[in-house]
Design a protein around this motif. Structure first.
Motif, PDB file in Angstrom:
ATOM      1  N   UNK A  14       0.816  -1.215   0.000  1.00 15.98           N
ATOM      2  CA  UNK A  14       0.000   0.000   0.000  1.00 15.98           C
ATOM      3  C   UNK A  14       0.853   1.269   0.000  1.00 15.98           C
ATOM      4  N   UNK A  15       2.083   1.180   0.499  1.00 11.14           N
ATOM      5  CA  UNK A  15       2.935   2.365   0.545  1.00 11.14           C
ATOM      6  C   UNK A  15       3.320   2.854  -0.848  1.00 11.14           C
ATOM      7  N   UNK A  16       3.399   1.929  -1.801  1.00  9.37           N
ATOM      8  CA  UNK A  16       3.903   2.272  -3.132  1.00  9.37           C
ATOM      9  C   UNK A  16       3.015   3.286  -3.850  1.00  9.37           C
ATOM     10  N   UNK A  17       1.703   3.059  -3.993  1.00  8.06           N
ATOM     11  CA  UNK A  17       0.875   4.070  -4.674  1.00  8.06           C
ATOM     12  C   UNK A  17       0.811   5.393  -3.925  1.00  8.06           C
ATOM     13  N   UNK A  18       0.891   5.347  -2.593  1.00 12.19           N
ATOM     14  CA  UNK A  18       0.880   6.595  -1.826  1.00 12.19           C
ATOM     15  C   UNK A  18       2.138   7.392  -2.107  1.00 12.19           C
ATOM     16  N   UNK A  19       3.282   6.726  -2.065  1.00 13.13           N
ATOM     17  CA  UNK A  19       4.544   7.411  -2.358  1.00 13.13           C
ATOM     18  C   UNK A  19       4.598   7.862  -3.817  1.00 13.13           C
ATOM     19  N   UNK A 265       6.417   3.682   7.387  1.00 14.01           N
ATOM     20  CA  UNK A 265       6.779   5.096   7.496  1.00 14.01           C
ATOM     21  C   UNK A 265       7.216   5.692   6.160  1.00 14.01           C
ATOM     22  N   UNK A 266       7.245   4.889   5.110  1.00  9.05           N
ATOM     23  CA  UNK A 266       7.710   5.371   3.810  1.00  9.05           C
ATOM     24  C   UNK A 266       6.967   6.618   3.324  1.00  9.05           C
ATOM     25  N   UNK A 267       5.615   6.649   3.384  1.00 14.98           N
ATOM     26  CA  UNK A 267       4.926   7.865   2.931  1.00 14.98           C
ATOM     27  C   UNK A 267       5.317   9.114   3.724  1.00 14.98           C
ATOM     28  N   UNK A 268       5.559   8.937   5.026  1.00 13.41           N
ATOM     29  CA  UNK A 268       5.974  10.080   5.840  1.00 13.41           C
ATOM     30  C   UNK A 268       7.352  10.567   5.430  1.00 13.41           C
ATOM     31  N   UNK A 269       8.263   9.635   5.140  1.00  8.12           N
ATOM     32  CA  UNK A 269       9.590  10.019   4.683  1.00  8.12           C
ATOM     33  C   UNK A 269       9.518  10.752   3.343  1.00  8.12           C
TER      34      UNK A 269
END
Length: 307
Positions: A14-19, A265-269
């Motif tokens: 899920x982090x991938x499309x958000x990033x 935490x990837x999207x936050x970074x």
């Protein structure tokens, strides 16, 4: 980093499309802004005069030319040494991307300065024999030997001038970003692991910004917030490159820890680094503003605001 980065399971988190949205949305906004700016009829016109002339009244533009030529040769030698040690792998890092862009900027700026100095030779000295290079004195005191030369001096900068200004503003923001992230984030994080901070690595992360600040102290180029769009695109292009490299399986580890996608935490970074671009560009904008605010007061007879 484990080899599972090459697998499909890594890219369906899920982090991938958000990033990805954090990358794509700013890129689209920047492209649209640049397109609108170029289509505006009343946008600020960059003069060819601004590209090669100094902001110091009695400083011959040849000194700016020499500074740019020296900076190009010095920075190019550092980049050559880095590539000679690590090969093409050097360009796996944002630092070398930005450093190469700074080298390219000084190469273009040197050529533009050389052409401007050559064109300025087509003038007759003033009555008192003094040669000055402000816009007003070109208009009011200096009689050019040909109408063609006068047109060349005062014409719009054209595509080369626009490219040079875009590179200048992109290099400014990217150099500040590179140096701050390296010295304030990566060096402290890597302090507890095996990391050798060599003179070359330290220089690569310092002289890029220092050389640009030196150029800023001498040149008359305008520095506007519209250039932030190019800076944003530059970073988006680099991250896109990293994603393609990892998606194709050429690399199984990220050059910077905050680019790792396999963490909640990837999207936050990614969002934090996106926001961090604003103060980085703002720092350089404040340097230019301080130059145009304080130097005229300190040196009222020597400093000339050209833009």
């Amino acid at each position: 980093m484990s080899k599972q980065q090459k697998g499909l399971e890594y890219w369906v988190q899920w982090q991938v499309p958000v990033c990805a949205a954090i990358i794509v949305i700013p890129a689209m906004v920047a492209l649209n802004y640049i397109k609108n700016q170029n289509n505006k009829k009343n946008h600020t016109v960059l003069r060819s005069f601004d590209l090669w002339n100094s902001c110091w009244r009695n400083l011959n533009p040849l000194w700016l030319l020499l500074y740019r030529a020296f900076s190009f040769l010095f920075l190019a030698s550092l980049l050559y040494n880095m590539v000679a040690i690590t090969g093409a792998f050097a360009f796996f890092f944002y630092t070398q991307w930005t450093f190469a862009l700074v080298v390219l900027y000084f190469a273009v700026a040197t050529g533009v300065s050389a052409y401007g100095c050559w064109m300025s030779r087509k003038k007759v000295p003033s009555e008192d024999g003094a040669s000055t290079y402000t816009e007003e004195e070109f208009k009011d005191k200096i009689k050019l030997q040909s109408a063609h030369a006068q047109k060349e001096i005062h014409q719009n900068a054209g595509s080369w001038g626009s490219l040079m200004q875009a590179m200048y503003q992109t290099c400014a923001g990217a150099s500040v970003l590179t140096d701050l992230v390296f010295w304030c984030l990566l060096v402290p994080l890597l302090a507890n692991v095996q990391f050798e901070l060599t003179l070359l690595i330290g220089a690569i992360h310092t002289v890029n910004a220092v050389s640009l600040i030196g150029d800023t102290a001498l040149n008359g180029l305008p520095f506007t917030w519209s250039g932030f769009a190019y800076f944003a695109l530059w970073s988006c292009l680099y991250i896109t490159f990293q994603w393609i490299v990892h998606a194709c399986g050429f690399m199984t580890w990220w050059p910077y820890p905050f680019l790792e996608l396999n963490t909640p935490l990837a999207p936050l970074w990614y969002f934090g680094m996106a926001l961090f671009h604003v103060p980085c560009y703002g720092i350089y904008a404040m340097i230019v503003k301080a130059k145009n605010s304080f130097l005229p007061r300190l040196f009222p007879r020597a400093f000339v605001r050209l833009n």
